[in-house]
Structures are given as structure tokens and as C-alpha cells.
Scaffold this motif. Structure first.
Motif, mmCIF file in Angstrom:
data_model
loop_
_atom_site.group_PDB
_atom_site.id
_atom_site.type_symbol
_atom_site.label_atom_id
_atom_site.label_comp_id
_atom_site.label_asym_id
_atom_site.label_seq_id
_atom_site.Cartn_x
_atom_site.Cartn_y
_atom_site.Cartn_z
ATOM 1 N N ASP A 187 -3.775 32.704 -26.896
ATOM 2 C CA ASP A 187 -3.356 33.341 -28.147
ATOM 3 C C ASP A 187 -2.363 32.429 -28.867
ATOM 4 O O ASP A 187 -1.177 32.731 -28.979
ATOM 5 C CB ASP A 187 -2.756 34.722 -27.887
ATOM 6 N N GLU B 23 0.885 29.180 -22.127
ATOM 7 C CA GLU B 23 1.324 30.579 -22.145
ATOM 8 C C GLU B 23 1.453 31.173 -20.749
ATOM 9 O O GLU B 23 0.720 30.793 -19.834
ATOM 10 C CB GLU B 23 0.291 31.420 -22.914
ATOM 11 N N TRP C 37 1.339 35.049 -18.996
ATOM 12 C CA TRP C 37 0.885 36.416 -19.244
ATOM 13 C C TRP C 37 1.253 37.301 -18.065
ATOM 14 O O TRP C 37 1.205 36.863 -16.915
ATOM 15 C CB TRP C 37 -0.629 36.444 -19.439
ATOM 16 N N GLN C 38 1.587 38.529 -18.368
ATOM 17 C CA GLN C 38 1.776 39.549 -17.344
ATOM 18 C C GLN C 38 0.759 40.637 -17.660
ATOM 19 O O GLN C 38 0.925 41.395 -18.622
ATOM 20 C CB GLN C 38 3.197 40.087 -17.361
ATOM 21 N N ASP D 16 -2.093 41.991 -19.540
ATOM 22 C CA ASP D 16 -2.600 41.643 -20.871
ATOM 23 C C ASP D 16 -1.483 41.456 -21.891
ATOM 24 O O ASP D 16 -1.719 41.456 -23.091
ATOM 25 C CB ASP D 16 -3.615 42.691 -21.352
ATOM 26 N N LYS D 17 -0.237 41.273 -21.413
ATOM 27 C CA LYS D 17 0.913 41.072 -22.304
ATOM 28 C C LYS D 17 1.356 39.619 -22.259
ATOM 29 O O LYS D 17 1.580 39.044 -21.188
ATOM 30 C CB LYS D 17 2.077 41.970 -21.886
ATOM 31 N N LEU D 18 1.494 39.040 -23.440
ATOM 32 C CA LEU D 18 2.010 37.678 -23.551
ATOM 33 C C LEU D 18 3.489 37.701 -23.158
ATOM 34 O O LEU D 18 4.301 38.361 -23.799
ATOM 35 C CB LEU D 18 1.836 37.168 -24.987
ATOM 36 N N ALA D 19 3.825 36.992 -22.077
ATOM 37 C CA ALA D 19 5.189 37.010 -21.547
ATOM 38 C C ALA D 19 6.065 35.927 -22.163
ATOM 39 O O ALA D 19 7.265 36.101 -22.336
ATOM 40 C CB ALA D 19 5.156 36.837 -20.031
ATOM 41 N N TYR E 24 10.195 33.693 -25.105
ATOM 42 C CA TYR E 24 9.745 34.653 -24.100
ATOM 43 C C TYR E 24 9.857 36.071 -24.653
ATOM 44 O O TYR E 24 10.686 36.345 -25.523
ATOM 45 C CB TYR E 24 10.537 34.527 -22.790
ATOM 46 N N ARG E 25 9.011 36.932 -24.160
ATOM 47 C CA ARG E 25 9.075 38.366 -24.452
ATOM 48 C C ARG E 25 9.430 39.139 -23.188
ATOM 49 O O ARG E 25 9.952 40.236 -23.267
ATOM 50 C CB ARG E 25 7.740 38.868 -24.984
ATOM 51 N N ILE E 26 9.068 38.570 -22.037
ATOM 52 C CA ILE E 26 9.374 39.164 -20.739
ATOM 53 C C ILE E 26 10.265 38.165 -20.015
ATOM 54 O O ILE E 26 9.943 36.965 -19.976
ATOM 55 C CB ILE E 26 8.071 39.446 -19.944
#
Length: 191
Positions: free
Chosen positions: A65, A102, A104-105, A107-110, A129-131
Motif C-alpha cells: 500500500d 511496510e 503489517w499487523q 490487515d492493518k498497516l503498522a 508508524y501507526r502501531i
């Protein structure tokens, strides 16, 4: 707006990088001291991150993505990634020069790292980062990938405390240009 992608790639190949300026225009920048991420045993990371890696909470992907990684890198209070530069990154991706590495955790882009690949040079533009730990795991896995593919150079452009924890170091422009020239004549692929 039309962009000359070949000229943009040439700018990076000469050691410059694009950034939005205060007026939201774009400018070419360079630095007397360049920050590199080591691709040898000098690369290091905290023990706590080793535990996260061993738990295998994240999977990695390349360009799964890309637009979301560009948006994630630009989504901060103060950013050098203007809408115009985001568009250029997308065009560089279409031309085969820009990549997103990238984590991923599910289906979430981490998290992810945005970079330009020219020959054996990976020129890191930004990361986010998002996570928690998402970008750190991306860094470790990206270095592993660059090593496996025979890359010569991982250019992080400018030093910060986050990069220092991974063993990042500075070189002067003369050393950087020598490494860059070696990287440009090396054939590598990220995938």
C-alpha cells in the motif's frame, strides 16, 4: 502538473534530495554531513526490539500500500512532504524508483519506510508508524533485505536520535559521493 522523472532521478543520483520549503514549493537540498544506516555488523537495535521481532507480531511487505505509506509519512504536524512531493513519489513509484517497505499487523498497516532506489542505493525519505514498534521492525527487516540483495548504501539523509539507536553514522560529502558512485554502478533490486 508535469514532472520530469528522469531529471528527478538524476538529482537523487547526484546526492540531492527533494523537500518542500516554507512556501510549499519544492527545493533540492544536500548536506555536508550525510547520515547512513550501516548494512554490516555495525547495524544494531535495542534488545527490547529483538523480543518484538521474535514474537513475529508483524509481517512485512513491499509496496502493498504505497500511497498509504506516503500519506503516513506526510501526516505530521510539520512535514517536508507536501502534496506536490506526494504526487512525485507516486510517479517515481510508477517509474520503478520509489518503494515502501511496510510492516503489517493482520490487515492493518503498522508502519513503513519510504525510499528511492537507484542502483545499489536505498535513499530513505521518511518513515512512520501507526502501531508501536511498526517502523522499528520495518527498519530491521529492510536492512536484512538490503543486505541480501547486495545494496551498497542506505542513505538516511539526516541524523536523529531514533536513527542513532540503529548505529547510524555520518560521513562527509566526499565520502558520501564515493559510496554513492559505487552504489550507482551496482545492479540491485529490492524485491
Amino acid at each position: 502538473m508535469q514532472y520530469d522523472i528522469a531529471a528527478i532521478v538524476q538529482g537523487y543520483a547526484q546526492g540531492y534530495f527533494l523537500m518542500a520549503d516554507d512556501d510549499d514549493g519544492l527545493g533540492w537540498y544536500s548536506s555536508r554531513d550525510r547520515t547512513l544506516i550501516p548494512l554490516d555488523e555495525q547495524f544494531r537495535y535495542p534488545t527490547s526490539l529483538r523480543r518484538v521481532l521474535n514474537q513475529e507480531r508483524f509481517t512485512v511487505a513491499i509496496n502493498r500500500d504505497f500511497p498509504a505509506v506516503v500519506a503516513g509519512c506526510a501526516n505530521r504536524e510539520t512535514t517536508w512532504i507536501s502534496p506536490e512531493l506526494q504526487e512525485i513519489y507516486l510517479l517515481l513509484r510508477q517509474a520503478g524508483f520509489a518503494y515502501s517497505f511496510e510492516t503489517w499487523q493482520g490487515d492493518k498497516l503498522a508502519g513503513g519506510i519510504l525510499g528511492i532506489v537507484i542502483g545499489g542505493a536505498f535513499i530513505g525519505e521518511s518513515m512512520f508508524y501507526r502501531i508501536p514498534e511498526g517502523s522499528k521492525v520495518a527498519m530491521v527487516k529492510l536492512v536484512e533485505q538490503l543486505r541480501q540483495q547486495g545494496f551498497v548504501l542506505f542513505d538516511a539523509q539526516m541524523m536523529n536520535p531514533h536513527l542513532e539507536r540503529f548505529g547510524a553514522y555520518s560521513v562527509n560529502d566526499e565520502e558520501y559521493q564515493t559510496l554513492l558512485q559505487q552504489a550507482l554502478v551496482t545492479r540491485c533490486t529490492l524485491v
